[in-house]
Scaffold this active site. Structure first.
Site, PDB file in Angstrom:
ATOM      1  CG  ASP A 116      -2.230   0.604   1.047  1.00  0.00           C
ATOM      2  OD1 ASP A 116      -2.319   1.512   0.208  1.00  0.00           O
ATOM      3  OD2 ASP A 116      -3.196   0.241   1.757  1.00  0.00           O
ATOM      4  CG  ASP A 170      -9.345   1.452  -0.400  1.00  0.00           C
ATOM      5  OD1 ASP A 170      -8.444   1.361  -1.270  1.00  0.00           O
ATOM      6  OD2 ASP A 170      -9.110   1.476   0.827  1.00  0.00           O
TER       7      ASP A 170
END
Ligand SMILES: *[C@@H]1O[C@H](CO)[C@@H](O)[C@H](O)[C@H]1NC(C)=O
Ligand SMILES: *[C@@H]1O[C@H](CO)[C@@H](O)[C@H](O)[C@H]1NC(C)=O
Ligand SMILES: *[C@@H]1O[C@H](CO)[C@@H](O)[C@H](O)[C@H]1NC(C)=O
Ligand SMILES: *[C@@H]1O[C@H](CO)[C@@H](O)[C@H](O)[C@H]1NC(C)=O
Length: 407
Positions: free
Chosen positions: A157, A219
């Site tokens: 990430d 997301d």
């Protein structure tokens, strides 16, 4: 024969640049904790749902016992919040000892004993999105640690990295360190999404040389609106994204939320169909211990999975918008008579009817006409060359077909 010629050209063009670790030849399938279980770390308050080795072991058991593994779902992936709050005396990451008493190595052994693979999570900055220690200053050490533990997939990430311009250097460094471990580790990169968010031009050639799968967009959340907004992004960007997808390299629109709290059965079919036609990773984020049979059946639909897992690895495109319906097509590698998959998507809250011939959606002429199999009902229909057909779509739903030339 047209189809094989097209395939050779396509495979040739991305084959040269793909990350060469032998992995993700088709979109990876498995389970990933994040969307459903988040950073729930209080195992006293919520022992059944907290991020702990028990959660991953129970999901692994369900994957094996409820038919998911046989259908192709093989990765069990940890997301954020697995680490202890600091590194050990040798600077190595280690798992929170209360929630992961066996350590990641012990968990990996369990997952492997079930014939499954283990994925783990880190971030490119000094901290993960939830504030746990991440790999920023320790890329090489962490790559080695993950390999020692027997990790099979790594998601890296990027939210706490303030200077996103360094990602073009940092992610490829991690690729090199992963390679140097000698262990094939599928690399999932969040880098393009962070560059997009910062307005930095994305170089997908470079991304594809260094990552197996990569997040392009925000997301997913547990809502139909979120699913639609993601689909919309991939439609708008398809001319950029389709050419970079192929065996070893896939665009990642994020997790499947099928079986969670928000999608109706028809909306769940829509997500499954769209993720298959997009050649997207099929990483479920749901509770396999409590999922109901109608959602499980969607996730286990063999024919839809076959479209997703087609060996050519071609990402489908939106080819027509008509009468409120979006029509998507994906070319398949196949015996000569099996040509395409189609999805008709009705994103509206009202029923829609659309009338088209298969030629209208770019399916090549077939002298004998076509056979179309509906992948959710199993029904087959036969159509002549120029036959118009009306497709009836209920609100927020899809129809998905496999198109063969009729012989
Ligand atoms: C966990 O939840 C319990 C019960 O709600 C609470 O008493 C405790 O303080 C929580 N622990 C942490 C570390 O937040
Ligand atoms: C990470 O920590 C190092 C050392 O403390 C520091 O030099 C670097 O700027 C930090 N990086 C980020 C993105 O905060
Ligand atoms: C490392 O990279 C080389 C060259 O691209 C490749 O042949 C090899 O399979 C890679 N090894 C691993 C473990 O990824
Ligand atoms: C993108 O990356 C490729 C592969 O590393 C490189 O050859 C190319 O020059 C880069 N393009 C731009 C615009 O920087």
């Amino acid at each position: 024969m047209w189809a094989s010629a097209v395939l050779l050209v396509l495979l040739g063009s991305f084959g040269a640049n793909a990350l060469d670790n032998g992995l993700a030849r088709t979109p990876p399938m498995g389970w990933l904790a994040w969307e459903r279980f988040r950073c729930n770390v209080n195992c006293t308050a919520d022992p059944k749902n907290c991020v702990s080795e028990k959660l991953f072991m129970e999901m692994a058991d369900r994957l094996v016992e409820d038919g998911y593994k046989d259908a192709g779902y093989e990765y069990v992936n940890i997301d954020d919040c697995w680490m202890a709050k600091q590194r050990d005396a040798n600077n190595k990451l280690y798992a929170d000892p209360e929630r992961f008493p066996s350590g990641i190595k012990g968990l990996a052994d369990y997952i492997h004993s079930k014939g499954l693979k283990l994925g783990i999570y880190t971030a490119y900055g000094n901290f993960t999105c939830q504030g746990y220690p991440a790999s920023g200053m320790h890329l090489e050490l962490d790559a080695q640690t993950f390999a020692e533990w027997g990790v099979d997939m790594l998601k890296m990430d990027g939210c706490k990295q303030m200077d996103r311009h360094t990602m073009k250097k940092g992610y490829p460094q991690m690729t090199k360190y992963l390679n140097a471990t000698g262990r094939p580790i599928l690399f999932s990169c969040s880098w393009p999404d962070y560059e997009r968010g910062a307005g930095i031009p994305i170089n997908y050639t470079l991304v594809a040389e260094n990552c197996n799968i990569w997040r392009n967009y925000v997301d997913i959340q547990d809502s139909w609106q979120s699913v639609l907004s993601i689909i919309d992004y991939y439609a708008k960007e398809q001319d950029t994204l389709v050419p970079v997808a192929g065996p070893g390299n896939f665009n990642d629109p994020d997790m499947l939320i099928i079986g969670d709290f928000s999608l109706s059965v028809e909306q769940a079919k829509a997500q499954m169909a769209m993720w298959a036609i997009l050649a997207a990773p099929l990483l479920m984020s749901n509770d396999l211990r409590t999922i109901t049979p109608e959602y499980r059946d969607i996730l286990l639909n063999k024919d839809v999975i076959a479209i997703s897992q087609d060996n050519a690895g071609i990402m489908g495109k939106r080819v027509l918008q008509k009468s409120g319906v979006d029509i998507w097509r994906k070319r398949l590698q196949h015996p000569i008579d099996l040509v395409d998959a189609l999805v008709f998507l009705n994103a509206n809250s009202t029923p829609m009817n659309v009338t088209v011939t298969l030629n209208d959606v770019g399916i090549e002429s077939a002298a004998l006409g076509y056979a179309m199999q509906d992948l959710f009902s199993g029904k087959t229909i036969y159509l002549g060359q120029m036959t118009e057909q009306t497709y009836h779509l209920t609100p927020w739903s899809v129809l998905m077909y496999w198109i063969y030339t009729s012989s």
